[in-house]
Scaffold this motif. Structure first.
Motif, PDB file in Angstrom:
ATOM      1  N   MET A   1       0.837  -1.198   0.000  1.00 21.07           N
ATOM      2  CA  MET A   1       0.000   0.000   0.000  1.00 21.07           C
ATOM      3  C   MET A   1       0.873   1.249   0.000  1.00 21.07           C
ATOM      4  N   CYS A   2       0.408   2.290  -0.660  1.00 22.74           N
ATOM      5  CA  CYS A   2       1.157   3.542  -0.716  1.00 22.74           C
ATOM      6  C   CYS A   2       0.943   4.316   0.580  1.00 22.74           C
ATOM      7  N   LYS A   3       2.056   4.824   1.177  1.00 23.42           N
ATOM      8  CA  LYS A   3       1.960   5.521   2.452  1.00 23.42           C
ATOM      9  C   LYS A   3       2.468   6.945   2.359  1.00 23.42           C
ATOM     10  N   SER A   4       2.651   7.455   1.149  1.00 28.62           N
ATOM     11  CA  SER A   4       3.142   8.824   1.027  1.00 28.62           C
ATOM     12  C   SER A   4       2.469   9.498  -0.157  1.00 28.62           C
ATOM     13  N   ALA A   5       2.484  10.834  -0.129  1.00 27.51           N
ATOM     14  CA  ALA A   5       1.901  11.589  -1.234  1.00 27.51           C
ATOM     15  C   ALA A   5       2.669  11.339  -2.518  1.00 27.51           C
ATOM     16  N   LEU A   6       3.994  11.153  -2.393  1.00 27.59           N
ATOM     17  CA  LEU A   6       4.811  10.890  -3.562  1.00 27.59           C
ATOM     18  C   LEU A   6       4.398   9.588  -4.227  1.00 27.59           C
ATOM     19  N   CYS A   7       4.121   8.593  -3.415  1.00 24.87           N
ATOM     20  CA  CYS A   7       3.697   7.297  -3.941  1.00 24.87           C
ATOM     21  C   CYS A   7       2.386   7.433  -4.696  1.00 24.87           C
ATOM     22  N   VAL A  26       2.668  -4.624 -16.760  1.00 23.37           N
ATOM     23  CA  VAL A  26       3.579  -4.511 -15.613  1.00 23.37           C
ATOM     24  C   VAL A  26       2.815  -3.983 -14.405  1.00 23.37           C
ATOM     25  N   GLU A  27       2.919  -4.673 -13.280  1.00 26.48           N
ATOM     26  CA  GLU A  27       2.219  -4.277 -12.062  1.00 26.48           C
ATOM     27  C   GLU A  27       2.776  -2.956 -11.515  1.00 26.48           C
ATOM     28  N   VAL A  28       1.906  -2.173 -10.900  1.00 26.98           N
ATOM     29  CA  VAL A  28       2.302  -0.876 -10.341  1.00 26.98           C
ATOM     30  C   VAL A  28       3.378  -1.052  -9.272  1.00 26.98           C
ATOM     31  N   GLN A  29       3.245  -2.042  -8.442  1.00 30.82           N
ATOM     32  CA  GLN A  29       4.229  -2.264  -7.377  1.00 30.82           C
ATOM     33  C   GLN A  29       5.604  -2.565  -7.946  1.00 30.82           C
ATOM     34  N   ASP A  30       5.646  -3.290  -9.072  1.00 29.11           N
ATOM     35  CA  ASP A  30       6.945  -3.564  -9.693  1.00 29.11           C
ATOM     36  C   ASP A  30       7.554  -2.284 -10.248  1.00 29.11           C
ATOM     37  N   SER A  31       6.719  -1.398 -10.782  1.00 27.36           N
ATOM     38  CA  SER A  31       7.236  -0.122 -11.285  1.00 27.36           C
ATOM     39  C   SER A  31       7.775   0.738 -10.149  1.00 27.36           C
ATOM     40  N   LEU A  32       7.125   0.703  -9.005  1.00 28.07           N
ATOM     41  CA  LEU A  32       7.611   1.457  -7.842  1.00 28.07           C
ATOM     42  C   LEU A  32       8.953   0.922  -7.353  1.00 28.07           C
ATOM     43  N   ILE A  87      11.573  -6.478 -18.004  1.00 20.99           N
ATOM     44  CA  ILE A  87      11.425  -5.535 -16.882  1.00 20.99           C
ATOM     45  C   ILE A  87      11.702  -6.184 -15.526  1.00 20.99           C
ATOM     46  N   LEU A  88      11.168  -7.370 -15.285  1.00 18.70           N
ATOM     47  CA  LEU A  88      11.276  -7.967 -13.942  1.00 18.70           C
ATOM     48  C   LEU A  88      12.716  -8.203 -13.495  1.00 18.70           C
ATOM     49  N   GLU A  93      17.060  -6.258  -9.768  1.00 16.57           N
ATOM     50  CA  GLU A  93      18.412  -5.697  -9.704  1.00 16.57           C
ATOM     51  C   GLU A  93      18.426  -4.302  -9.077  1.00 16.57           C
ATOM     52  N   PHE A  94      17.416  -3.477  -9.391  1.00 18.86           N
ATOM     53  CA  PHE A  94      17.400  -2.092  -8.940  1.00 18.86           C
ATOM     54  C   PHE A  94      16.688  -1.881  -7.608  1.00 18.86           C
ATOM     55  N   ASP A  95      15.960  -2.882  -7.118  1.00 19.82           N
ATOM     56  CA  ASP A  95      15.143  -2.713  -5.910  1.00 19.82           C
ATOM     57  C   ASP A  95      16.012  -2.309  -4.722  1.00 19.82           C
ATOM     58  N   LYS A  96      15.629  -1.152  -4.111  1.00 24.92           N
ATOM     59  CA  LYS A  96      16.308  -0.628  -2.919  1.00 24.92           C
ATOM     60  C   LYS A  96      17.765  -0.237  -3.204  1.00 24.92           C
ATOM     61  N   LYS A  97      18.095  -0.011  -4.473  1.00 26.63           N
ATOM     62  CA  LYS A  97      19.450   0.396  -4.824  1.00 26.63           C
ATOM     63  C   LYS A  97      19.382   1.683  -5.641  1.00 26.63           C
ATOM     64  N   ARG A  98      20.413   2.496  -5.464  1.00 27.77           N
ATOM     65  CA  ARG A  98      20.472   3.758  -6.165  1.00 27.77           C
ATOM     66  C   ARG A  98      21.254   3.593  -7.482  1.00 27.77           C
ATOM     67  N   ASN A  99      20.679   4.194  -8.541  1.00 27.85           N
ATOM     68  CA  ASN A  99      21.350   4.186  -9.842  1.00 27.85           C
ATOM     69  C   ASN A  99      21.121   5.530 -10.516  1.00 27.85           C
ATOM     70  N   ASN A 100      22.134   6.000 -11.213  1.00 27.15           N
ATOM     71  CA  ASN A 100      22.015   7.288 -11.892  1.00 27.15           C
ATOM     72  C   ASN A 100      20.982   7.215 -13.024  1.00 27.15           C
ATOM     73  N   ASP A 101      20.426   8.374 -13.358  1.00 31.22           N
ATOM     74  CA  ASP A 101      19.402   8.431 -14.412  1.00 31.22           C
ATOM     75  C   ASP A 101      19.936   7.964 -15.766  1.00 31.22           C
TER      76      ASP A 101
END
Length: 339
Positions: A1-7, A26-32, A87-88, A93-101
């Motif tokens: 569930m989304c818990k922020s305005a940004l979400c 593609v599921e919304v949660q996967d995109s997030l 996509i999956l 690979e990117f979940d909870k990790k920072r990557n440049n644009d």
């Protein structure tokens, strides 16, 4: 569930009016999860909203992606498998990790190109080629409901059937009086197996007004045949094909019957014209109307010769018919003098 305005903003962007194959599968949660660590290189800050705009540009508003998704009926599952395959793995690979644009740009663009290449190889309906709705029936006069020609639409996330106006243009049919007339209820696209064909007739008029027709036959026969055409058969014939309760297409035939007397007179006139004129041509006289007849010297000579021959033959026949009577009279005189 989304818990922020940004979400909530991100979800609203994904579920907005602009759709594509990406948003269909593609599921919304996967995109997030995919966009969580998106870093703006210029400012070195995490910006999920910018990532969603990038997805929208590369997938949702990409005409080649939308075109690649126009597959035939039943192949939407393969579309989902192809997109998930691109996509999956990135999501994990990117979940909870920072990557440049810049990394996102390169990887997402590669994923889109791979999807286009693979999806474009899937069948485009029964013909193997996708055709815009305006061309589904015939190239000149598109018409008819063709569910077999449905294609997947990544903008609406559903199949679009080739649903066009039911009425085809009126076809002209001519027949001689007392001859057979035939009309075929055929269409240049695939028909389902459970069809019903209804033939209707509007007497003496050329029309496509449905309320002017009366039903004459119903069944499976796509051929309507008139063994001996007459003037009472002149009019418009309508053939309507049904599948279940749905009308697929309506065809129209306007039958004209030529009376036999008129046809015979026309043929006789043609023969007469050909027999009188050299080579069957009209030769206009210098001062006459365009189709006045000029007498040929050769034809005149032949006519005079024939008349003279007929005169001599008539005189000969008359001579030989009188001769026996004269011979018999002379013999009687000789017998009388002898006695």
């Amino acid at each position: 569930m989304c818990k922020s305005a940004l979400c909530l903003v991100c979800v609203s962007l994904l579920l907005g009016p602009s759709l594509s194959c990406y948003q269909c599968f593609v599921e919304v949660q996967d995109s997030l999860r995919l966009c969580w660590g998106h870093i703006l290189t210029e400012h070195n800050v995490r910006n999920v909203d910018s990532c969603f705009r990038k997805l929208d540009r590369i997938f949702n508003n990409h005409e080649r992606v939308i075109e690649a998704g126009r597959v035939g009926k039943g192949y939407d599952k393969q579309l989902k498998e192809l997109l998930d395959g691109e996509i999956l793995p990135m999501v994990e690979e990117f979940d909870k990790k920072r990557n440049n644009d810049t990394v996102y740009e390169e990887r997402l663009q590669t994923a889109a190109d791979n999807f286009i290449a693979a999806a474009s190889k899937l069948p485009r309906g029964e013909t193997g080629l996708w055709m815009p709705p305006s061309m589904c029936c015939t190239f000149m006069h598109p018409s008819g409901f063709q569910s077999a020609g449905a294609v997947y639409n990544c903008i609406t996330c559903q199949y679009d059937s080739c649903e066009l106006p039911l009425d085809c243009p009126v076809k002209e049919v001519t027949a001689m009086e007392n001859s057979r007339s035939q009309m075929w209820c055929e269409v240049p696209f695939h028909l389902p197996g459970n069809i019903e064909v209804i033939w209707r007739f509007a007497e003496e008029v050329k029309t496509q007004q449905v309320d002017q027709f009366k039903e004459v036959t119903a069944g499976l026969d796509t051929l309507y045949s008139i063994p001996s055409s007459s003037l009472q058969h002149v009019g418009t014939y309508q053939c309507e094909i049904y599948s279940g309760q749905r009308s697929i297409v309506r065809l129209y035939f306007y039958l004209t019957v030529t009376p036999q007397v008129v046809a015979g007179h026309t043929e006789l006139q043609e023969i007469f014209d050909l027999s009188l004129l050299p080579g069957g041509r009209f030769l206009p006289a210098p001062a006459g109307p365009p189709h006045s007849l000029t007498t040929s010297p050769l034809l005149l000579t032949a006519c005079l010769t024939a008349l003279l021959l007929l005169l001599f033959l008539s005189m000969g026949a008359l001579y030989w018919s009188v001769l026996p009577d004269q011979t018999s009279h002379a013999e009687q005189e000789e017998e009388y003098l002898g006695l």
